[in-house]
Design an enzyme around this catalytic site. Structure first.
Site, short mmCIF file in Angstrom:
data_model
loop_
_atom_site.label_atom_id
_atom_site.label_comp_id
_atom_site.label_asym_id
_atom_site.label_seq_id
_atom_site.Cartn_x
_atom_site.Cartn_y
_atom_site.Cartn_z
N GLU A 167 35.66 52.33 -7.22
CA GLU A 167 35.00 52.90 -8.40
C GLU A 167 33.44 52.76 -8.20
OE1 GLU A 167 36.29 54.55 -10.62
OE2 GLU A 167 38.11 53.44 -10.57
N THR A 220 36.10 64.44 5.91
CA THR A 220 37.52 64.04 5.24
C THR A 220 38.37 65.24 5.26
OG1 THR A 220 36.58 64.41 3.04
CG2 THR A 220 36.35 62.25 3.69
#
Length: 529
Positions: A213, A240
Site C-alpha cells: 500500500e 516489469t
C-alpha cells in the site's frame, strides 16, 4: 471479522478509491496528469532525481473496538522494521528472486520511523489510539475521520498517516495515490495484515500488505496494469513484464501470461497480489517512479539521510526537513573554496579545478558578462551591468518586476540556447501551489536538474521543485528570472552549492556523484566558469 473468515486472498481497495475520486473530484484527474508528466520525464531520464536516501516520519492511528484490534506497540514496531528492510532491499527473502529478474531487484532508498513530535511540536510516540463503536470499516475513508468513528489525519505534507483497523469484505488494505485530498492522504491496513506478530495472521503476517500500500502511496500501480485479465494495461514501468491479471497465493516460476515467456510474470513483485511470503522485490523502474513522486507531489515530506545504514529515530521539527533546504538559507561561505582536491572514486570531473572558489559567498564579477540593468530586486549584486543587445529583442517594459509567463518564448532561434517554440521553465513560487503550466526542460539538450531535496525561500528562480498542492490556494503566482541565461546560471550555481554541501557531509553515493556531474556540465554549457 472472526478468525474463521480471515482474508485468504489479497484484495486491495486502492483502485476503488482512485475511481471514486475521479468521479467526485474534477480536479483530481488534472493533478494526476501533472504527476504522470513528471513520472514520465523521470522514466525517460529527462530529470535527475535526488541522491541518497529519504526517511519518512510515520504516525499510526490504531482505531479499535475489540482488544485484538488494539494492537501492541511490538506489532507496530515489527511493521516499521519490515518497511525498513523491504524498501532498502535488506529483506532476507530477496534471495528468492529468480535469476532472470535478479538484476532488476532494487534498493528503494527509503526508510521509515515513527514520529517523535506531533504537529504542535510536542513529544509524541507516533501512535494514536482511538476506541470506536464501529464493527468494521470499508474503503470509503470513514476511518480517517473522527466524526465517522475514526481518527483525523495529521498533516500529510509532514507525516505518512497509517490507519490500522478492522476492514470488512475481505479487504486487506488500501491507499490514496498522490494528488488526492490532504485530509484523507495515507494508507489503511486491516489489523490482521499489519506487522509480523500479535493479531497478524497467515498468509498475510509478514507485513507486506503495508509495503504494497505504501507503494501505491508513492504512485506505483499494480504490476498487471489494472485492466482485469487482459494484456493491454500498464503500470507505467518499463522493467516489469506485461502480465495478464493478478497472481494469488504462491505461484510457481515461471508463470506465463500475455506471451511473456520464457520468464513470465514477475509475481514476486510487491505490487502483485500474492501471499506475503511470495513477494519480495521492487524493480529499478519502480524505484525511479517512487522517487519522481518524492521529488514531485510528495517533495515536502521526509528528510534526506545517508544510505550507509539504518538510522535511529530523530524527532521531526527539531532538525531541518532536508539538508539542502537549510543549507540554501544559510549557505556555507567557503563551500567551493574548501572543496577536497582528491574526491572519491568517481567524482564529477574537474569540479575542484573549475568551480569558482567563492561561488556561495560572492558570485564572480565575470560570471555573466552582460545582463539587463533592471535585473530584478533579488538578483545577485555583483553581476556586471550590460546584457547582450540582441539576447532578447523585444522584452516587456516590466520584465524585471514580473517575468512573462512564456519564459524563453522570445529567445532568438539562432542564439546559443534554443529552447524550442513551446519550452517554458516555470516552477511555482508557492511550494504548496498547483503547477501551471507543466514544468518542462529549460532548454534543449540538457537534462532538467532539480534541487535534489525540497525547496527554500531565497532560492534563485527555477530552483524550487514542483510541489503539487492538495489543499490551499490553487492560484499560486509564478516568477521567473528576468534574464533567462542569468536565471539558469543562478539556478545551477545553487544546485552545485547544494551537491558540494552533501559531498562534504558524506551523503553522496555513486548516483549522487553522477547527478552532480550532470549539473556541473549543464552549468558549463550555460557559460559558467
Amino acid at each position: 471479522m472472526t478468525e474463521d473468515n480471515l482474508p485468504t486472498r489479497r484484495e486491495c481497495g486502492t483502485m476503488q478509491v482512485h475511481r471514486r475520486l475521479l468521479d467526485t473530484d474534477p480536479s483530481y484527474a488534472r493533478r494526476l496528469d501533472r504527476i504522470e508528466e513528471q513520472a514520465f520525464r523521470a522514466r525517460e531520464g529527462m530529470m535527475v532525481l535526488r541522491p541518497g536516501c529519504t526517511r519518512i516520519p510515520v504516525v499510526v492511528h490504531v482505531v479499535w473496538k475489540t482488544t485484538a484490534q488494539n494492537i501492541s506497540q511490538a506489532q507496530i514496531d515489527s511493521q516499521i522494521e519490515v518497511l525498513n528492510r523491504d524498501f532498502r532491499k535488506r529483506n532476507p527473502d530477496v534471495s528468492g528472486v529468480p535469476a532472470a529478474f535478479s538484476a532488476l531487484a532494487a534498493d528503494g532508498r527509503l526508510e521509515f520511523a515513527l514520529a517523535t513530535r506531533d504537529p504542535q511540536n510536542n513529544p509524541h510516540s507516533g501512535v494514536i489510539r482511538v476506541q470506536t463503536t464501529r464493527d468494521s470499516f470499508g474503503s470509503d475513508d470513514a476511518v480517517k475521520r473522527a466524526a465517522t468513528g475514526g481518527s483525523d489525519a495529521w498533516p500529510s505534507d509532514e507525516y505518512l498517516n497509517i490507519w490500522v483497523c478492522q476492514l470488512s469484505g475481505g479487504l486487506l488494505g488500501y491507499a490514496q495515490f498522490p494528488g488526492g485530498p490532504a485530509a484523507t492522504d495515507g494508507v489503511v491496513i486491516t489489523h490482521t495484515g499489519f506487522g509480523t506478530t500479535g493479531s497478524a495472521a497467515t498468509p498475510f503476517n509478514l507485513g507486506r500488505t503495508t509495503t504494497h500500500e505504501i507503494g501505491h502511496w508513492l504512485n506505483l500501480r499494480h504490476i498487471w496494469g489494472d485492466d482485469g485479465t487482459g494484456c493491454s494495461g500498464s503500470d507505467f514501468v518499463d522493467d516489469t513484464p506485461n502480465q495478464g491479471g493478478p497472481n494469488y497465493e504462491v505461484p510457481t516460476f515461471p508463470t506465463i501470461s500475455c506471451s511473456n515467456g520464457p520468464n513470465g510474470d514477475m509475481f514476486m513483485n510487491y505490487m502483485d497480489y500474492v501471499d506475503d511470503r511470495a513477494m519480495f522485490m521492487f524493480t529499478e523502474g519502480q524505484v525511479t517512479r517512487m522517487h519522481a513522486c518524492l521529488d514531485g507531489p510528495r517533495s515536502a515530506i521526509g528528510e534526506s539521510i545517508s544510505c550507509s545504514g539504518l538510522t535511529p529515530k530523530i524527532p521531526i521539527k527539531e532538525q531541518p526537513k532536508d539538508v539542502i533546504k537549510d543549507q540554501i538559507k544559510e549557505p556555507p561561505k567557503d563551500t567551493f573554496k574548501d572543496f577536497p582536491k582528491d574526491p572519491p572514486k568517481d567524482p564529477p570531473k574537474d569540479i575542484p579545478k573549475d568551480i569558482p572558489k567563492d561561488l556561495p559567498k560572492d558570485r564572480p564579477k565575470d560570471f555573466i558578462k552582460d545582463r539587463p540593468k533592471d535585473f530584478g530586486k533579488d538578483s545577485p549584486k555583483d553581476i556586471p551591468k550590460d546584457r547582450p543587445k540582441d539576447f532578447i529583442k523585444d522584452r516587456p517594459k516590466d520584465f524585471g518586476k514580473d517575468s512573462p509567463k512564456d519564459f524563453g518564448k522570445d529567445l532568438p532561434k539562432d542564439g546559443p540556447f534554443d529552447p524550442g517554440p513551446k519550452t517554458v521553465f516555470e516552477p511555482p513560487v508557492d511550494p504548496k501551489g498547483a503547477m501551471e503550466p507543466p514544468f518542462q526542460p529549460p532548454f534543449v539538450g540538457t537534462p532538467v536538474v532539480n534541487v535534489p531535496f525540497g525547496g527554500a525561500q531565497g532560492q534563485q528562480p527555477g530552483a524550487t521543485p514542483f510541489v503539487l498542492g492538495t489543499s490551499g490556494s490553487q492560484d499560486a503566482a509564478h516568477q521567473h528570472a528576468p534574464d533567462p541565461q542569468a536565471g539558469l546560471l543562478a539556478h545551477y550555481a545553487t544546485i552545485l552549492q547544494s551537491y558540494a554541501g552533501l559531498y562534504q557531509r558524506g551523503q553522496l553515493d555513486e548516483q549522487g556523484l553522477s547527478a552532480w556531474q550532470q549539473a556541473y556540465e549543464a552549468w558549463q554549457q550555460l557559460g559558467g566558469q
